[in-house]
Design an enzyme around this catalytic site. Structure first.
Site: not given
Ligand code: DON
Length: 310
Positions: A66, A193, A245, A263
């Site tokens: 993210s 994405y 978040y 993440v």
């Molecule tokens: O969209 C998703 O679920 C992941 N590829 C990215 C999410 C993410 O990094 C959330 N952050 N903490």
């Protein structure tokens, strides 16, 4: 800032993190993230006057996830200007990153560009009537330019597995498509994405790539304007209020800097006017943000006057 011994500072923070290494839970929704060693820890700083320091695994690539959303937001604002804000808001959501609950009440316009729904809209805006492979190359090349490093690339295994397991993201995108807020085909926006989230980057490269956010929109090393000073102020404001978040308030309270987590366990933090900091430690806290990375930033900020609230 000349008085700060950056390398000594990072060494002290790394020493303090020693007993904490391995804390938190590594993301396990896809195998390439689940198999990362939870004891990894790296941190890098680069200042607006070009001084750099790093410690631990700062040389080791990790999955940007993210944190990429900050960079696609910059790209989308450059392409669409203020019109982007008709498609995505800029209020904290107070919800988890992949939450769908607010989208119906708010008619398919996500709260902010950093929750997944908002980031998918932003990526759709970057894609803007082109083929996904063109947009993916443009995003990758933006990182290569900003980090001054042509080896930055996309981890295909991560991208494929994000797609294979991204049911919630498909739900979010389809739901927004129903409101007319996704313009490309849903699979094309999501393909772009998933690839942007799968960029592999090191702390050293990430801090370098984020430096323009600490320096009013200009990359101070190459002397190139990336975006306007006004946009950077706004991007930093959104990082502060929405970058972690539903734990953004806690991050502002503990660290007091604009920051964006992923993440993969990385965090990019911006010290406006001074420096960009990247930290990586893959164990996540309950909100999905790097546990030891957040603690390391907190310790670093305590040893400096790097807090936007001082
Ligand atoms: O969209 C998703 O679920 C992941 N590829 C990215 C999410 C993410 O990094 C959330 N952050 N903490």
């Amino acid at each position: 800032m000349a008085e700060l011994d950056l390398q000594g500072l990072l060494a002290e923070v790394a020493r303090e993190m020693e007993p904490h290494r391995g804390e938190g839970a590594v993301a396990d929704y896809i195998p390439p993230l689940a198999r990362v060693d939870p004891r990894r820890f790296g941190m890098a700083i680069i200042t607006c006057d070009g001084r750099a320091a790093e410690v631990g695994d700062a040389w080791m690539p990790f999955s940007i996830q993210s944190i990429s959303k900050v960079f696609t937001l910059t790209m989308a604002l450059e392409k669409h200007g203020e019109a982007l804000w008709r498609r995505v808001g800029r209020e904290p959501s107070g919800s988890r990153f992949n939450s769908i609950v607010q989208l119906e009440a708010e008619k398919g316009v996500p709260r902010n560009p950093f929750i997944n729904a908002g980031a998918i809209v932003v990526t759709d805006a970057v894609l803007s009537e082109r083929r996904p492979d063109e947009a993916i190359a443009e995003i990758r090349d933006f990182f290569r330019k900003l980090a001054d490093n042509d080896t930055i690339d996309i981890d295909r295994e991560v991208a494929e597995q994000e797609a294979a397991t991204g049911f919630r993201n498909f739900s979010l995108a389809n739901f927004m498509k129903g409101f007319g807020n996704i313009h490309a085909a849903v699979e094309d926006s999501l393909h772009t994405y998933f690839n942007q989230c799968a960029i592999r980057i090191t702390c050293r490269q990430l801090a370098r790539a984020g430096l323009f956010l600490a320096n009013g929109g200009v990359d101070p090393i190459r002397g190139e304007r990336i975006t306007s000073a006004e946009r950077v102020r706004r991007i930093n404001a959104i990082m502060l209020t929405c970058g972690h978040y539903d734990a953004s308030g806690e991050f502002a309270f503990q660290v007091g800097l604009p920051g964006k987590s992923g993440v993969g366990g990385g965090i990019l933090a911006i010290v406006p006017g001074h420096a960009a900091i990247a930290v990586w430690s893959p164990g996540l806290n309950e909100a999905g943000n790097s546990q030891v990375g957040t603690l390391a930033l907190e310790k670093l900020v305590r040893r400096t006057d790097w807090n936007v609230f001082d």
